[in-house]
Design a protein around this motif. Structure first.
Motif, mmCIF file in Angstrom:
data_model
loop_
_atom_site.group_PDB
_atom_site.id
_atom_site.type_symbol
_atom_site.label_atom_id
_atom_site.label_comp_id
_atom_site.label_asym_id
_atom_site.label_seq_id
_atom_site.Cartn_x
_atom_site.Cartn_y
_atom_site.Cartn_z
ATOM 1 N N MET A 152 0.842 -1.059 -0.155
ATOM 2 C CA MET A 152 -0.008 -0.167 0.082
ATOM 3 C C MET A 152 0.884 1.250 -0.149
ATOM 4 O O MET A 152 0.433 2.252 -0.765
ATOM 5 C CB MET A 152 -0.872 -0.087 1.175
ATOM 6 N N ARG A 153 1.720 1.335 0.888
ATOM 7 C CA ARG A 153 2.777 2.482 1.051
ATOM 8 C C ARG A 153 3.498 2.734 -0.292
ATOM 9 O O ARG A 153 3.989 3.785 -0.758
ATOM 10 C CB ARG A 153 3.537 2.193 2.006
ATOM 11 N N ARG A 154 4.059 1.521 -1.066
ATOM 12 C CA ARG A 154 4.844 1.615 -2.083
ATOM 13 C C ARG A 154 3.981 2.065 -3.240
ATOM 14 O O ARG A 154 4.337 3.071 -4.056
ATOM 15 C CB ARG A 154 5.404 0.264 -2.541
ATOM 16 N N SER A 155 2.707 1.738 -3.557
ATOM 17 C CA SER A 155 1.883 2.299 -4.597
ATOM 18 C C SER A 155 1.453 3.729 -4.235
ATOM 19 O O SER A 155 1.223 4.376 -5.340
ATOM 20 C CB SER A 155 0.423 1.165 -4.648
ATOM 21 N N ALA A 156 1.253 4.191 -3.046
ATOM 22 C CA ALA A 156 0.866 5.463 -2.956
ATOM 23 C C ALA A 156 2.018 6.432 -2.990
ATOM 24 O O ALA A 156 1.856 7.489 -3.766
ATOM 25 C CB ALA A 156 0.400 5.615 -1.272
ATOM 26 N N ALA A 157 3.213 5.817 -2.878
ATOM 27 C CA ALA A 157 4.759 6.686 -3.363
ATOM 28 C C ALA A 157 4.726 6.744 -4.766
ATOM 29 O O ALA A 157 5.002 7.802 -5.311
ATOM 30 C CB ALA A 157 5.789 6.021 -2.701
ATOM 31 N N ILE A 206 2.106 6.550 -7.073
ATOM 32 C CA ILE A 206 1.017 7.627 -7.381
ATOM 33 C C ILE A 206 1.453 8.933 -7.204
ATOM 34 O O ILE A 206 1.153 9.893 -7.985
ATOM 35 C CB ILE A 206 -0.276 6.960 -6.680
ATOM 36 N N LEU A 207 1.982 9.223 -6.054
ATOM 37 C CA LEU A 207 2.456 10.518 -5.658
ATOM 38 C C LEU A 207 3.346 10.939 -6.566
ATOM 39 O O LEU A 207 3.542 12.365 -6.933
ATOM 40 C CB LEU A 207 2.671 10.576 -4.172
#
Length: 65
Positions: free
Chosen positions: A1-6, A8-9
């Protein structure tokens, strides 16, 4: 989750940087000098090859950055 958010950001930040419009600011001193020289050049007001067509407005080329 954290990697995909990074990811996308990062993609949104990259698109934001690429979407910034370029803006050029002409030098006011050079523009005034160019307009003064263009206003004094009376020979460019009439094109001898086609006298019926309007010529370029004096100083219009000075406004390009």
């Amino acid at each position: 989750m954290r990697r995909s958010a990074a990811v996308i950001l990062g993609a949104v930040a990259l698109l934001g940087v690429m979407a910034v419009p370029a803006s050029a600011v002409p030098d006011p001193v050079a523009t005034v000098d160019c307009v003064a020289q263009a206003a004094g050049d009376v020979t460019s007001l009439v094109d001898p090859a086609s006298p019926g067509l309007p010529s370029e407005v004096p100083g219009a080329a000075c406004l390009a950055p």
